[in-house]
Design an enzyme around this catalytic site. Structure first.
Site, PDB file in Angstrom:
ATOM      1  N   PRO A   2       0.788  -1.225   0.000  1.00  0.00           N
ATOM      2  CA  PRO A   2       0.000   0.000   0.000  1.00  0.00           C
ATOM      3  C   PRO A   2       0.826   1.283   0.000  1.00  0.00           C
ATOM      4  CG  PRO A   2      -0.445  -1.333   1.963  1.00  0.00           C
ATOM      5  CD  PRO A   2       0.381  -2.160   1.043  1.00  0.00           C
ATOM      6  N   ASN A   3       0.345   2.238  -0.765  1.00  0.00           N
ATOM      7  CA  ASN A   3       0.858   3.608  -0.855  1.00  0.00           C
ATOM      8  C   ASN A   3       2.169   3.741  -1.620  1.00  0.00           C
ATOM      9  OD1 ASN A   3      -1.313   4.798   0.718  1.00  0.00           O
ATOM     10  ND2 ASN A   3      -0.401   3.716   2.460  1.00  0.00           N
ATOM     11  N   ARG A  51       5.071  11.197  -2.588  1.00  0.00           N
ATOM     12  CA  ARG A  51       4.752  10.961  -1.192  1.00  0.00           C
ATOM     13  C   ARG A  51       5.968  11.225  -0.308  1.00  0.00           C
ATOM     14  NH1 ARG A  51       4.620   4.881   1.313  1.00  0.00           N
ATOM     15  NH2 ARG A  51       3.770   5.405   3.356  1.00  0.00           N
ATOM     16  N   TYR A  80      11.036   9.196   1.421  1.00  0.00           N
ATOM     17  CA  TYR A  80      11.021   8.094   0.459  1.00  0.00           C
ATOM     18  C   TYR A  80      11.745   8.386  -0.857  1.00  0.00           C
ATOM     19  CZ  TYR A  80       7.591   6.134   3.686  1.00  0.00           C
ATOM     20  OH  TYR A  80       6.975   5.639   4.792  1.00  0.00           O
ATOM     21  N   ASN A 134       8.422  -5.223  -0.604  1.00  0.00           N
ATOM     22  CA  ASN A 134       8.224  -4.096   0.314  1.00  0.00           C
ATOM     23  C   ASN A 134       6.746  -4.079   0.664  1.00  0.00           C
ATOM     24  OD1 ASN A 134       7.901  -1.747   1.715  1.00  0.00           O
ATOM     25  ND2 ASN A 134       9.088  -0.464   0.310  1.00  0.00           N
ATOM     26  N   ALA A 146       3.005  -0.476   4.828  1.00  0.00           N
ATOM     27  CA  ALA A 146       2.492  -0.503   6.203  1.00  0.00           C
ATOM     28  C   ALA A 146       2.041  -1.904   6.636  1.00  0.00           C
ATOM     29  CB  ALA A 146       1.340   0.493   6.341  1.00  0.00           C
ATOM     30  N   HIS A 202       3.870  -4.074   9.297  1.00  0.00           N
ATOM     31  CA  HIS A 202       3.691  -3.971  10.742  1.00  0.00           C
ATOM     32  C   HIS A 202       2.360  -4.541  11.221  1.00  0.00           C
ATOM     33  CE1 HIS A 202       6.931  -1.277   9.743  1.00  0.00           C
ATOM     34  NE2 HIS A 202       6.104  -0.473   9.105  1.00  0.00           N
ATOM     35  N   ASP A 251       1.519 -15.070   6.066  1.00  0.00           N
ATOM     36  CA  ASP A 251       1.158 -16.464   5.818  1.00  0.00           C
ATOM     37  C   ASP A 251       1.183 -16.793   4.330  1.00  0.00           C
ATOM     38  OD1 ASP A 251       0.922 -16.991   8.491  1.00  0.00           O
ATOM     39  OD2 ASP A 251      -1.269 -16.973   8.544  1.00  0.00           O
ATOM     40  N   GLU A 272      13.178  -8.637   2.377  1.00  0.00           N
ATOM     41  CA  GLU A 272      12.288  -7.553   2.813  1.00  0.00           C
ATOM     42  C   GLU A 272      13.014  -6.229   2.563  1.00  0.00           C
ATOM     43  OE1 GLU A 272      11.799  -7.667   7.040  1.00  0.00           O
ATOM     44  OE2 GLU A 272      10.383  -5.988   7.081  1.00  0.00           O
ATOM     45  N   HIS A 289      12.779  -1.918   2.731  1.00  0.00           N
ATOM     46  CA  HIS A 289      12.138  -0.648   3.110  1.00  0.00           C
ATOM     47  C   HIS A 289      13.034   0.489   2.665  1.00  0.00           C
ATOM     48  CE1 HIS A 289       9.201  -2.832   5.399  1.00  0.00           C
ATOM     49  NE2 HIS A 289      10.176  -3.509   5.954  1.00  0.00           N
ATOM     50  N   LEU A 290      12.455   1.439   1.960  1.00  0.00           N
ATOM     51  CA  LEU A 290      13.199   2.619   1.530  1.00  0.00           C
ATOM     52  C   LEU A 290      13.758   3.366   2.725  1.00  0.00           C
ATOM     53  CD1 LEU A 290      10.501   3.587  -1.031  1.00  0.00           C
ATOM     54  CD2 LEU A 290      12.897   3.359  -1.684  1.00  0.00           C
ATOM     55  N   SER A 291      12.902   3.580   3.711  1.00  0.00           N
ATOM     56  CA  SER A 291      13.297   4.351   4.894  1.00  0.00           C
ATOM     57  C   SER A 291      13.884   3.417   5.948  1.00  0.00           C
ATOM     58  CB  SER A 291      12.081   5.076   5.466  1.00  0.00           C
ATOM     59  OG  SER A 291      11.126   4.144   5.951  1.00  0.00           O
ATOM     60  N   ARG A 321      12.394   5.498  12.980  1.00  0.00           N
ATOM     61  CA  ARG A 321      11.087   6.158  12.907  1.00  0.00           C
ATOM     62  C   ARG A 321      10.200   5.746  14.085  1.00  0.00           C
ATOM     63  NH1 ARG A 321       8.855   5.494   7.036  1.00  0.00           N
ATOM     64  NH2 ARG A 321       7.506   7.183   7.761  1.00  0.00           N
ATOM     65  N   ARG A 323       6.741   1.192  13.796  1.00  0.00           N
ATOM     66  CA  ARG A 323       7.400   0.657  12.593  1.00  0.00           C
ATOM     67  C   ARG A 323       8.582  -0.259  12.931  1.00  0.00           C
ATOM     68  NH1 ARG A 323       5.109   3.876   8.499  1.00  0.00           N
ATOM     69  NH2 ARG A 323       4.647   5.970   9.246  1.00  0.00           N
TER      70      ARG A 323
HETATM   71  C1  DQA Z   1       8.052   1.493   4.091  1.00  0.00           C
HETATM   72  C2  DQA Z   1       8.066   1.697   5.614  1.00  0.00           C
HETATM   73  C3  DQA Z   1       6.693   1.445   6.213  1.00  0.00           C
HETATM   74  O1  DQA Z   1       6.715   1.667   7.603  1.00  0.00           O
HETATM   75  C4  DQA Z   1       5.676   2.390   5.582  1.00  0.00           C
HETATM   76  O2  DQA Z   1       4.386   2.101   6.081  1.00  0.00           O
HETATM   77  C5  DQA Z   1       5.693   2.348   4.110  1.00  0.00           C
HETATM   78  C6  DQA Z   1       6.984   2.315   3.408  1.00  0.00           C
HETATM   79  C7  DQA Z   1       9.407   1.885   3.451  1.00  0.00           C
HETATM   80  O3  DQA Z   1       9.626   1.480   2.305  1.00  0.00           O
HETATM   81  O4  DQA Z   1      10.197   2.602   4.053  1.00  0.00           O
HETATM   82  O5  DQA Z   1       4.646   2.414   3.445  1.00  0.00           O
HETATM   83  O6  DQA Z   1       7.834   0.111   3.829  1.00  0.00           O
END
Ligand code: DQA
Length: 165
Positions: A23-24, A31, A36, A86, A89, A92, A99, A110, A112-114, A119, A123
């Site tokens: 998502p997102n 964003r 990011y 990735n 959200a 978490h 599963d 796995e 994550h950009l950030s 944070r 997270r």
């Molecule tokens: C994220 C980190 C997550 O906590 C956040 O909800 C995201 C992006 C990252 O790529 O840093 O949507 O996965």
């Protein structure tokens, strides 16, 4: 065999890496760019695909804002060789996506950009880290590219010995 049938046979034996974003992540580029970065998702998908194609590895990409669609897509791609994930959200929150990843038995990284550990506390926990081959956090787009490179090595060394990490 005609030239064409050889090509399609080759295609069938080419390994496949999945790149799945939750998502997102469709909003990347606009964003919270201070967190990011400025590259959009198609830019990331193109760069990852380019790394994999150089090594004759297929790349299938997908992004969804819906947990069920992400799970369904994984089920439909369970024959792939490696997964770059990735979960956004859902990292978490989602036992369902966890599963699904366990269910298809595809080794994965796995991403994550950030740096989620710098944070908010919510997270800091991931439902994926303990079942991933490894995690790349806080490296921005480079994390995806390093992950793609790792997937290449993983696939090329497959069938040799374990413990290559
Ligand atoms: C994220 C980190 C997550 O906590 C956040 O909800 C995201 C992006 C990252 O790529 O840093 O949507 O996965």
């Amino acid at each position: 065999y005609t030239a064409h049938s050889i090509n399609s046979a080759d295609l069938q034996t080419m390994p496949t890496v999945l790149l799945l974003n939750g998502p997102n992540l469709n909003l990347l580029g606009t964003r919270e760019p201070e967190i990011y970065g400025s590259m959009n998702l198609s830019g990331i998908e193109e760069q990852v695909s380019a790394v994999l194609h150089e090594h004759k590895i297929e790349c299938e990409t997908f992004q969804s804002n819906s947990e069920g669609e992400l799970i369904d897509w994984l089920h439909q791609h369970k024959n792939a060789d490696f997964l770059l994930l990735n979960p956004g959200a859902l990292t978490h929150t989602s036992i369902g996506l966890r599963d699904a990843v366990l269910g298809i038995e595809i080794p994965f990284l796995e991403i994550h950009l950030s740096n989620v550990h710098q944070r908010e506390e919510f997270r800091h926990h991931s439902f994926f880290s303990d079942i991933a081959v490894g995690s790349l956090v806080g490296l921005g787009v480079k994390g995806y590219l390093l992950a793609a490179q790792f997937a290449v090595d993983f696939i090329e060394q497959k069938g040799t010995s374990a413990g290559t990490r």
